[in-house]
Design a protein around this motif. Structure first.
Motif: not given
Length: 38
Positions: A12-14, A16
């Motif tokens: 899971v990434t942040t 954009f």
């Protein structure tokens, strides 16, 4: 599979947006290929 196991991992990434997330996925897949994990 006889004598082996498989594990699925999710990252899971942040990121954009989706496009940036796809870049992250591509980079991770490339690193895994280079390390011999795929």
């Amino acid at each position: 599979r006889d004598g082996s196991s498989v594990q699925e991992n999710r990252v899971v990434t942040t990121a954009f947006d989706r496009e940036t997330g796809e870049w992250v996925r591509e980079d991770l897949n490339e690193a895994l290929d280079e390390a011999g994990f795929q």
